[in-house]
Design a protein around this motif. Structure first.
Motif, PDB file in Angstrom:
ATOM      1  N   ASP A   1       2.000  -3.119   4.892  1.00 12.36           N
ATOM      2  CA  ASP A   1       1.615  -1.461   4.817  1.00 12.36           C
ATOM      3  C   ASP A   1       2.686  -0.690   4.565  1.00 12.36           C
ATOM      4  O   ASP A   1       3.525  -0.785   6.312  1.00 12.36           O
ATOM      5  CB  ASP A   1       0.281  -1.852   6.088  1.00 12.36           C
ATOM      6  CG  ASP A   1       0.335  -0.381   6.184  1.00 12.36           C
ATOM      7  OD1 ASP A   1       0.197   0.047   5.981  1.00 12.36           O
ATOM      8  OD2 ASP A   1      -0.304  -0.164   7.977  1.00 12.36           O
TER       9      ASP A   1
ATOM     10  N   ILE B   1      -6.944  -1.141   5.050  1.00 13.10           N
ATOM     11  CA  ILE B   1      -6.146  -2.097   5.407  1.00 13.10           C
ATOM     12  C   ILE B   1      -7.239  -3.237   6.574  1.00 13.10           C
ATOM     13  O   ILE B   1      -8.024  -3.966   6.516  1.00 13.10           O
ATOM     14  CB  ILE B   1      -5.102  -2.870   5.910  1.00 13.10           C
ATOM     15  CG1 ILE B   1      -4.104  -2.363   4.908  1.00 13.10           C
ATOM     16  CG2 ILE B   1      -4.623  -4.095   6.616  1.00 13.10           C
ATOM     17  CD1 ILE B   1      -2.547  -1.633   5.332  1.00 13.10           C
TER      18      ILE B   1
ATOM     19  N   SER C   1      -4.243   2.552   7.074  1.00 15.94           N
ATOM     20  CA  SER C   1      -4.602   1.874   7.572  1.00 15.94           C
ATOM     21  C   SER C   1      -5.951   1.360   8.142  1.00 15.94           C
ATOM     22  O   SER C   1      -6.262   0.581   8.148  1.00 15.94           O
ATOM     23  CB  SER C   1      -3.305   1.903   8.859  1.00 15.94           C
ATOM     24  OG  SER C   1      -2.358   1.747   9.103  1.00 15.94           O
TER      25      SER C   1
ATOM     26  N   THR D   1      -3.837  -2.328  12.390  1.00 13.52           N
ATOM     27  CA  THR D   1      -1.821  -2.265  12.160  1.00 13.52           C
ATOM     28  C   THR D   1      -1.291  -1.835  12.680  1.00 13.52           C
ATOM     29  O   THR D   1      -0.570  -2.251  12.417  1.00 13.52           O
ATOM     30  CB  THR D   1      -2.204  -2.606  10.601  1.00 13.52           C
ATOM     31  OG1 THR D   1      -2.892  -1.450  10.747  1.00 13.52           O
ATOM     32  CG2 THR D   1      -3.531  -3.167   9.980  1.00 13.52           C
TER      33      THR D   1
ATOM     34  N   THR E   1       1.102  -1.827  -0.033  1.00 10.14           N
ATOM     35  CA  THR E   1      -0.207  -0.005  -0.002  1.00 10.14           C
ATOM     36  C   THR E   1       0.643   1.194   0.708  1.00 10.14           C
ATOM     37  O   THR E   1       1.974   1.653   0.309  1.00 10.14           O
ATOM     38  CB  THR E   1      -1.038  -0.211   1.495  1.00 10.14           C
ATOM     39  OG1 THR E   1       0.258   0.325   2.435  1.00 10.14           O
ATOM     40  CG2 THR E   1      -1.961  -0.521   1.101  1.00 10.14           C
TER      41      THR E   1
ATOM     42  N   ILE F   1      -0.528  -7.779   3.387  1.00  7.62           N
ATOM     43  CA  ILE F   1      -0.611  -6.734   2.753  1.00  7.62           C
ATOM     44  C   ILE F   1       0.780  -6.036   3.357  1.00  7.62           C
ATOM     45  O   ILE F   1       0.972  -6.867   4.252  1.00  7.62           O
ATOM     46  CB  ILE F   1      -1.562  -5.834   3.084  1.00  7.62           C
ATOM     47  CG1 ILE F   1      -2.797  -6.668   2.813  1.00  7.62           C
ATOM     48  CG2 ILE F   1      -1.446  -4.768   2.550  1.00  7.62           C
ATOM     49  CD1 ILE F   1      -4.118  -6.126   2.621  1.00  7.62           C
TER      50      ILE F   1
END
Lengths: 326, 415
Positions: B87, B20, B17, B56, B8, B85
């Motif tokens: 992040d 997600i 965040s 996250t 991302t 993912i």
């Protein structure tokens, strides 16, 4: 099968040839499990190649048992080229210790055991007291002393990024300083597959080959590979008591129990097998690996939800890691 | 189940965040205890909605400042695919983390705040994902709820982004625009009623529809030798296996191979994975190979097919992304790690700096600072066996290690 061959009118020699033909190494069949396994094996080999004195930290739990299988696969037909080390809190489930000794004997690898009790006796750490007393934090000192004693430059561990928020930030090769500390804000970038294991004197690297696995991935792998694990992972009858909504083992006398905490017998199993003083059980009837995998698939509570040590504060894991905890 | 790795990218407060967290929540990937923790903390902070970013943002400093400062890896699955993912943080000073996250991803999500539109940071995010040749990019125009789900606003942002696309180097990169509200859940997993003018897929629908074979990078087979397996046991007395990972394409028993750098020819005799023999080692498999002839092979050597030789050279030009607080200097000496092979390198020249916001190049530079991207000429003490990055993501990239601090100071993409 034989009938099929006869129908196709094959000669005996082509028949034998086809049966002896090596099977296909097909990564597409179970793409995720295979990708994770091959990645972990690659990491194991990087450790053996880049470091002079690596060690595999073995707790007898399912994650470290999985690491052992991956190491076997990475170096076959040679033996695992590094020893295993167990930091024994003295509060382990007896089933785990029995299992550990049997496994080590089968593998023919060296096992190093260092005891938290010794660190207590040497006055390096002080035993916690009270209702939530645990030796989990004390392990760190014993581990760091052992790293120094044997001059280990790489410690392979079974931590996974899905376990906990701070662990989600871990690198695969995670550099620790002289004091075993994790400088989380200044981590080395890890690009593509390239792992940089260069360190200064006194530094060491924590290596996490199953970083990208989830709890379900580990269990599915144990099922697929038919790996033996300690019996406490399966549902069994146990004397327990309830505290803070968690199920505690009332056996073995490790956990302090107040008078008003009533003991009862229940069917339970453990999802993690850390130190007995900080590992709660879950109610379960899953007594086979298939049932355990099915249960994890359906579970609505995370694995560390049953780890009392993480409940101490929002940042409990991060603080422990900065101090050198695994 | 297939695994798709996604990076991302977005600026501070673009809602990465939150996006997600929303994906986790709507795919029912958050366990009850995690959800409870989010509810509890959101309430403590006095929010009247759930703060999914709490799922996250793992480090204390991040929670204190309400921003993401390091790459976190998040896992979730649907019935169809497994997702990882990365992040990655949005700050200018953490560009290096974005490069890191993109290096292992097949897809990227670039977030744009609908109120702010395409900003300088967006240029950088796009530039990096394009430089790293990430095949699939989703441009998620977020916070649509704060601009009344205005189609005009969305179209204007899309047009601005399309102008950026005309400047890109890697033109085959596929780009998909989606208007979303991560906080409220519009077009993330469920189609939104608030955007009747948008007929496209939601973010999750799009991710689910991606064909993994098409987003993976296939090239010619390369087998860098990681480790030589010599059991020295009775049973495997003469066994000499070369352990490594196959990149780019497959290798099979009987293939004519050349060992680099010695240029010795041989044939693949066996392919082992653990105690089983196989006919073929597919791309990305970690196998052990034995050869027909007794050939001297050690770590860092490479097996390639005789008809597909890489470039073998002691000098190269690469686009370097610098990641260290100590600058890269012309004439400076570094360690170059190319796959598992390490050589010494000297910076011959910095040809020019490339501004990652598409504002052009800067010539006459002699040093590179953290987050700079530049075309750099390197001289090596030994030849390496490489491909161009555009043909081979793994064999066309290397990391630069500072030999004093041992840190990974930069990454290079070979031109």
């Amino acid at each position: 099968m034989w009938i099929a061959y006869i129908k196709e009118n094959k000669t005996v020699s082509t028949l034998i040839e086809e049966i002896l033909k090596p099977e296909l190494l097909d990564l597409e069949k179970r793409p995720k499990a295979n990708a994770l396994e091959h990645e972990a094996i690659y990491i194991m080999r990087e450790v053996a190649a880049q470091f002079e004195k690596p060690v595999l930290l073995f707790s007898g739990g399912k994650d470290s048992i999985t690491l052992v299988r991956l190491a076997q696969k990475a170096f076959w037909p040679a033996k695992i080229p590094f020893p295993l080390m167990h930091i024994d809190t003295g509060h382990n489930f007896p089933e785990t210790i029995e299992f550990r000794d049997k496994l080590v004997e089968e593998l023919g690898v060296e096992l190093i055991v260092r005891n938290v009790q010794d660190s207590i006796d040497q006055g390096k750490v002080v035993e916690e007291t009270g209702k939530y007393a645990s030796r989990n934090m004390l392990q760190t000192t014993t581990l760091l002393d052992a790293i120094e004693e044997f001059k280990f430059d790489a410690c392979i561990g079974g931590a996974r990024r899905d376990e906990e928020k701070a662990r989600a930030k871990e690198r695969i090769f995670s550099v620790r300083d002289d004091f075993g500390q994790w400088d989380e804000k200044n981590q080395r970038p890890e690009l593509f597959d390239m792992l940089n294991g260069e360190i200064e004197m006194g530094q060491n690297v924590r290596v996490f080959p199953i970083s990208n696995w989830t709890e379900l991935d580990v269990w599915s792998y144990i099922e697929k590979e038919n790996i033996e694990i300690p019996s406490i992972y399966f549902a069994h009858k146990r004397n327990i008591f309830l505290r803070d909504g968690l199920i505690w083992s009332a056996e073995d006398g490790v956990v302090f129990r107040a008078d008003d905490e009533v003991v009862e017998e229940r069917m339970v199993r453990f999802r993690t097998v850390g130190d007995m003083s900080c590992t709660a059980a879950v109610a379960s009837y899953a007594d086979t690996i298939e049932k355990v995998v099915a249960e994890i698939r359906e579970s609505k509570i995370s694995e560390r939800g049953a780890r009392i040590d993480d409940k101490r504060s929002e940042a409990a894991m991060e603080k422990r890691k900065q101090q050198g905890y695994f | 189940m297939e695994v798709l790795k996604i990076a991302t990218a977005g600026s501070v407060d673009d809602g990465k965040s939150t996006l997600i967290g929303r994906l986790l929540y709507d795919t029912k990937s958050l366990t009850d205890d995690k959800l409870e923790a989010i509810e509890r903390t959101s309430k403590q902070k006095g929010y009247d909605y759930l703060d999914f970013s709490l799922a996250t943002d793992g480090l204390v400093a991040e929670r204190e400042q309400g921003i993401t400062i390091d790459v976190a890896h998040i896992y979730f699955s649907t019935a169809k695919k497994s997702y990882i993912i990365a992040d990655t943080p949005g700050h200018v000073e953490y560009t290096r983390n974005m490069v890191t996250g993109a290096s292992t991803s097949q897809a990227a999500i670039i977030l744009i705040d609908a109120r702010k539109g395409v900003i300088e940071q967006t240029n950088r995010h796009f530039f990096i994902n394009n430089l790293l040749r990430v095949k699939e990019v989703i441009v998620a125009v977020n916070k649509m709820d704060l601009v009344d789900f205005s189609e005009e606003k969305y179209n204007a942002i899309k047009a601005d982004f399309e102008e950026l696309m005309s400047k890109r180097d890697y033109a085959d990169q596929k780009i998909t625009f989606i208007p979303i509200s991560a906080l409220k859940g519009d077009n993330v997993v469920e189609k939104s009623k608030n955007t009747p003018w948008y007929n496209g897929e939601t973010i999750l629908e799009h991710l689910e529809s991606l064909d993994l074979a098409a987003v993976s990078n296939v090239g010619t087979p390369r087998f860098p030798v990681q480790y030589v397996v010599r059991p020295k046991t009775e049973e495997f007395h003469d066994f000499r296996g070369f352990a490594g990972k196959v990149y780019g394409g497959e290798l099979s028993v009987g293939d004519e191979v050349v060992v680099l750098p010695s240029m010795t020819r041989s044939k693949i005799k066996n392919i082992y994975f653990y105690d089983k023999e196989y006919q073929t080692a597919p791309r990305r498999s970690s196998v052990t190979i034995t050869l027909e002839d007794e050939v001297n092979v050690s770590r860092g050597d490479m097996l390639v097919k005789a008809e597909d030789l890489p470039i073998i050279d002691k000098q190269l030009t690469a686009t370097v992304s610098w990641m260290d607080s100590d600058s890269l200097i012309t004439g400076g000496k570094y360690v170059v790690q190319h796959g598992v092979n390490k050589v010494l390198a000297k910076v011959d020249a910095i040809e020019h700096k490339v501004n990652p916001d598409y504002s052009g190049i800067e010539e006459n530079v002699s040093t590179l600072q953290m987050n700079d991207i530049a075309k750099v000429r390197l001289k090596l003490n030994k030849p390496i066996f490489y491909d161009q990055f555009k043909d081979h993501r793994t064999n066309g990239s290397f990391i630069i290690i500072d030999s004093r601090t041992h840190t990974t100071a930069g990454v290079g993409f070979i031109n």
